[in-house]
Design a protein around this motif. Structure first.
Motif, PDB file in Angstrom:
ATOM      1  N   PRO A 134      12.113  73.301 -39.486  1.00  0.00           N
ATOM      2  CA  PRO A 134      12.378  72.003 -38.841  1.00  0.00           C
ATOM      3  C   PRO A 134      13.676  72.021 -38.045  1.00  0.00           C
ATOM      4  O   PRO A 134      14.651  72.686 -38.421  1.00  0.00           O
ATOM      5  N   ALA A 135      13.662  71.317 -36.925  1.00  0.00           N
ATOM      6  CA  ALA A 135      14.892  71.141 -36.157  1.00  0.00           C
ATOM      7  C   ALA A 135      15.834  70.226 -36.921  1.00  0.00           C
ATOM      8  O   ALA A 135      15.413  69.400 -37.742  1.00  0.00           O
ATOM      9  N   ARG A 136      17.113  70.386 -36.663  1.00  0.00           N
ATOM     10  CA  ARG A 136      18.131  69.528 -37.270  1.00  0.00           C
ATOM     11  C   ARG A 136      18.950  68.869 -36.167  1.00  0.00           C
ATOM     12  O   ARG A 136      19.136  69.440 -35.091  1.00  0.00           O
ATOM     13  N   MET A 137      19.431  67.688 -36.466  1.00  0.00           N
ATOM     14  CA  MET A 137      20.307  66.986 -35.540  1.00  0.00           C
ATOM     15  C   MET A 137      21.622  66.700 -36.243  1.00  0.00           C
ATOM     16  O   MET A 137      21.647  66.201 -37.369  1.00  0.00           O
ATOM     17  N   VAL A 138      22.732  67.048 -35.598  1.00  0.00           N
ATOM     18  CA  VAL A 138      24.040  66.856 -36.204  1.00  0.00           C
ATOM     19  C   VAL A 138      24.940  66.132 -35.205  1.00  0.00           C
ATOM     20  O   VAL A 138      24.720  66.163 -33.998  1.00  0.00           O
ATOM     21  N   ASP A 139      25.947  65.476 -35.735  1.00  0.00           N
ATOM     22  CA  ASP A 139      26.933  64.759 -34.922  1.00  0.00           C
ATOM     23  C   ASP A 139      28.298  65.343 -35.254  1.00  0.00           C
ATOM     24  O   ASP A 139      28.742  65.302 -36.410  1.00  0.00           O
ATOM     25  N   ASN A 140      28.980  65.900 -34.251  1.00  0.00           N
ATOM     26  CA  ASN A 140      30.246  66.581 -34.549  1.00  0.00           C
ATOM     27  C   ASN A 140      31.346  65.635 -35.015  1.00  0.00           C
ATOM     28  O   ASN A 140      32.387  66.081 -35.499  1.00  0.00           O
ATOM     29  N   ALA A 141      31.124  64.329 -34.898  1.00  0.00           N
ATOM     30  CA  ALA A 141      32.109  63.379 -35.443  1.00  0.00           C
ATOM     31  C   ALA A 141      32.175  63.487 -36.969  1.00  0.00           C
ATOM     32  O   ALA A 141      33.202  63.187 -37.576  1.00  0.00           O
ATOM     33  N   SER A 142      31.090  63.944 -37.593  1.00  0.00           N
ATOM     34  CA  SER A 142      31.045  63.998 -39.058  1.00  0.00           C
ATOM     35  C   SER A 142      32.012  65.032 -39.623  1.00  0.00           C
ATOM     36  O   SER A 142      32.459  64.909 -40.761  1.00  0.00           O
ATOM     37  N   TRP A 143      32.346  66.073 -38.878  1.00  0.00           N
ATOM     38  CA  TRP A 143      33.309  67.062 -39.376  1.00  0.00           C
ATOM     39  C   TRP A 143      34.621  67.070 -38.592  1.00  0.00           C
ATOM     40  O   TRP A 143      35.548  67.772 -38.926  1.00  0.00           O
ATOM     41  N   THR A 144      34.700  66.267 -37.533  1.00  0.00           N
ATOM     42  CA  THR A 144      35.920  66.237 -36.734  1.00  0.00           C
ATOM     43  C   THR A 144      36.792  65.027 -37.040  1.00  0.00           C
ATOM     44  O   THR A 144      38.022  65.114 -37.005  1.00  0.00           O
ATOM     45  N   ALA A 145      36.165  63.902 -37.338  1.00  0.00           N
ATOM     46  CA  ALA A 145      36.912  62.645 -37.491  1.00  0.00           C
ATOM     47  C   ALA A 145      37.985  62.723 -38.573  1.00  0.00           C
ATOM     48  O   ALA A 145      39.052  62.130 -38.442  1.00  0.00           O
ATOM     49  N   GLY A 146      37.722  63.474 -39.638  1.00  0.00           N
ATOM     50  CA  GLY A 146      38.678  63.513 -40.746  1.00  0.00           C
ATOM     51  C   GLY A 146      39.734  64.591 -40.643  1.00  0.00           C
ATOM     52  O   GLY A 146      40.584  64.714 -41.539  1.00  0.00           O
ATOM     53  N   VAL A 147      39.728  65.361 -39.574  1.00  0.00           N
ATOM     54  CA  VAL A 147      40.697  66.454 -39.421  1.00  0.00           C
ATOM     55  C   VAL A 147      41.997  65.909 -38.838  1.00  0.00           C
ATOM     56  O   VAL A 147      41.994  65.238 -37.801  1.00  0.00           O
ATOM     57  N   GLY A 148      43.109  66.174 -39.494  1.00  0.00           N
ATOM     58  CA  GLY A 148      44.408  65.707 -39.012  1.00  0.00           C
ATOM     59  C   GLY A 148      44.878  66.516 -37.804  1.00  0.00           C
ATOM     60  O   GLY A 148      44.537  67.697 -37.648  1.00  0.00           O
ATOM     61  N   TYR A 149      45.669  65.880 -36.957  1.00  0.00           N
ATOM     62  CA  TYR A 149      46.134  66.526 -35.723  1.00  0.00           C
ATOM     63  C   TYR A 149      46.955  67.774 -36.024  1.00  0.00           C
ATOM     64  O   TYR A 149      46.740  68.838 -35.440  1.00  0.00           O
ATOM     65  N   LEU A 150      47.893  67.679 -36.956  1.00  0.00           N
ATOM     66  CA  LEU A 150      48.741  68.831 -37.276  1.00  0.00           C
ATOM     67  C   LEU A 150      47.924  69.954 -37.899  1.00  0.00           C
ATOM     68  O   LEU A 150      48.141  71.140 -37.598  1.00  0.00           O
ATOM     69  N   ASP A 151      46.980  69.584 -38.767  1.00  0.00           N
ATOM     70  CA  ASP A 151      46.122  70.599 -39.374  1.00  0.00           C
ATOM     71  C   ASP A 151      45.298  71.316 -38.313  1.00  0.00           C
ATOM     72  O   ASP A 151      45.113  72.542 -38.372  1.00  0.00           O
ATOM     73  N   PHE A 152      44.790  70.565 -37.340  1.00  0.00           N
ATOM     74  CA  PHE A 152      43.964  71.155 -36.299  1.00  0.00           C
ATOM     75  C   PHE A 152      44.776  72.121 -35.437  1.00  0.00           C
ATOM     76  O   PHE A 152      44.328  73.224 -35.118  1.00  0.00           O
ATOM     77  N   LEU A 153      46.008  71.706 -35.076  1.00  0.00           N
ATOM     78  CA  LEU A 153      46.864  72.594 -34.280  1.00  0.00           C
ATOM     79  C   LEU A 153      47.198  73.875 -35.045  1.00  0.00           C
ATOM     80  O   LEU A 153      47.180  74.972 -34.478  1.00  0.00           O
ATOM     81  N   ARG A 154      47.475  73.734 -36.321  1.00  0.00           N
ATOM     82  CA  ARG A 154      47.879  74.888 -37.123  1.00  0.00           C
ATOM     83  C   ARG A 154      46.705  75.836 -37.380  1.00  0.00           C
ATOM     84  O   ARG A 154      46.845  77.065 -37.257  1.00  0.00           O
ATOM     85  N   ASP A 155      45.541  75.276 -37.735  1.00  0.00           N
ATOM     86  CA  ASP A 155      44.417  76.112 -38.159  1.00  0.00           C
ATOM     87  C   ASP A 155      43.532  76.575 -37.005  1.00  0.00           C
ATOM     88  O   ASP A 155      42.909  77.636 -37.083  1.00  0.00           O
ATOM     89  N   ILE A 156      43.447  75.776 -35.941  1.00  0.00           N
ATOM     90  CA  ILE A 156      42.545  76.101 -34.832  1.00  0.00           C
ATOM     91  C   ILE A 156      43.315  76.394 -33.551  1.00  0.00           C
ATOM     92  O   ILE A 156      43.094  77.418 -32.886  1.00  0.00           O
ATOM     93  N   GLY A 157      44.236  75.511 -33.195  1.00  0.00           N
ATOM     94  CA  GLY A 157      44.918  75.627 -31.911  1.00  0.00           C
ATOM     95  C   GLY A 157      45.679  76.922 -31.724  1.00  0.00           C
ATOM     96  O   GLY A 157      45.787  77.437 -30.600  1.00  0.00           O
TER      97      GLY A 157
END
Length: 409
Positions: free
Chosen positions: A117-140
């Motif tokens: 089966p196909a799946r549908m996902v919304d990236n807000a479900s895993w992005t909305a709760g990520v803090g700005y500093l955490d995102f810069l440190r871990d991804i940026g």
């Protein structure tokens, strides 16, 4: 024919991060792939069919498709292919758009398959709760500004008058994070998209390599254009939408049936699910006698059925026959008036102008062909022949009360 062979035959491979490795991986067993869809409008347009149909082709061959609705990235806007900053949407607007788009995606992808089966996902479900500093440190920290600036979508905006904001500049990082998240949580190994997404897609494969150390691939298909290089999916009245309330199935059918001759074989391969032997036969018929328009009609029927269903397609075909003298039996008033408001026949000819009719209780005169329709108006005389030897329109007796609305004098 493997899935990569089919995509190549249909002209749906523009770039791939490693085509040989992807060919081997896809032949070894089912893989999971995803394609993102832009929710900045309340409907997808006809150009987005490439992504949907490519996901469907993978699904039909046993692979696992994911449709990603960009509830998070949609709040920023992708700068790729855009000459100016987009207007930012509210969360409420995006939620309404996402609801509409999910319904459109469900017409093409099979979300109820027992095997894959196909799946549908919304990236807000895993992005909305990520803090700005955490995102810069871990991804940026894994992104080089030099590399980001060199990407075509960013560079073209920086060279323009308006430049690019930090908000849109960061879009690439967010899309790369989506691929990274899906690779880690869903085992998603492949991202597909239009050729304008190449920079965003390769940013994701690079992030996965640096953070996870596992393989992933990106594959893009060519952006669809008309034979003169102009943008596909636009008409004089605007974009061609998948939402039947914005572009009716009849007008959608007309858009494809009026495809220019040179592009019919191309669109048959890219916009239909017909097998290769049927497409080859249609191409041969088309090359032998394009004026018969058999391939045009097959193209329009197939795409309209995929997007709107067989019943709506059958109605669109019957409505189109009105333009060539067909009767009105089985045509609803709303569909008839859609034709009357400016539907086109072959080569985009406009319908002969007449006022929309009321079909309730229509008598025999309510079922005449195209040439009779202008004569539905009481008091009108038959027209003189436009060309020597061509008979004039027949004089039609005044209709009974309730058959038609009188035309203005």
């Amino acid at each position: 024919m493997t899935i990569i062979e089919e995509l190549s035959w249909r002209g749906l491979v523009a770039d791939c991060t490693d085509l040989d490795a992807l060919t081997r991986r896809s032949a070894s067993g089912p893989l999971t792939l995803y394609c993102g869809f832009d929710p900045t409008g309340d409907s997808l347009h006809v150009g987005s069919l490439m992504g949907q149909l490519t996901l469907r082709r993978f699904q039909l061959m046993g692979h696992h498709p994911i449709a990603l609705a960009g509830g998070a990235t949609g709040m920023i806007g992708d700068p790729s292919g855009k000459s100016a900053e987009r207007n930012l949407l509210s969360r409420e607007q995006l939620d309404r758009n996402l609801s509409s788009i999910k319904a459109q995606l469900s017409r093409i992808l099979d979300f109820d398959s027992k095997a894959n089966p196909a799946r549908m996902v919304d990236n807000a479900s895993w992005t909305a709760g990520v803090g700005y500093l955490d995102f810069l440190r871990d991804i940026g920290k894994h992104f080089s500004v030099n590399v980001m600036v060199a990407k075509e979508g960013v560079r073209s905006r920086m060279e323009g008058e308006g430049g690019i904001s930090y908000t849109e500049f960061s879009y690439m990082v967010l899309q790369a994070h989506d691929f990274y998240h899906l690779r880690g949580t869903c085992g998603c190994e492949l991202q597909i998209g239009g050729s304008d997404q190449w920079g965003n897609i390769t940013a994701g494969t690079d992030l996965i390599r640096k953070k996870l150390g596992v393989p992933s691939w990106g594959l893009t298909f060519p952006l669809i254009t008309k034979s003169d290089g102009t943008k596909f999916g636009k008409t004089e009245s605007g974009a061609v939408w998948l939402d039947p309330q914005k572009t009716s199935p009849y007008r959608f059918y007309q858009f494809f049936v009026n495809t220019e001759d040179a592009m019919v074989p191309v669109y048959l391969r890219k916009f239909t699910l017909l097998p290769a032997d049927e497409i080859d036969a249609l191409e041969a018929t088309h090359l032998a006698n394009p004026g018969a328009r058999e391939a045009h009609k097959a193209l329009a029927r197939e795409v309209t059925s995929i997007v709107h269903g067989k019943t709506a397609c059958d109605d669109a075909v019957r409505a189109s026959e009105i333009m060539f003298g067909g009767g009105l039996g089985g045509i609803t008033e709303s569909l008839f008036n859609d034709v009357a408001r400016g539907g086109g026949g072959a080569r985009g000819r406009a319908a002969h102008p007449f006022r929309p009719l009321r079909l309730e209780g229509a008598g025999p005169q309510g079922h005449r062909g195209r040439r009779d329709l202008p004569q539905q108006c009481p008091g009108r005389r038959a027209r003189a022949p436009r060309h020597p030897g061509r008979p004039p329109f027949r004089q039609v007796p005044p209709p009974s009360q309730g058959t038609a609305q009188p035309c203005a004098p």
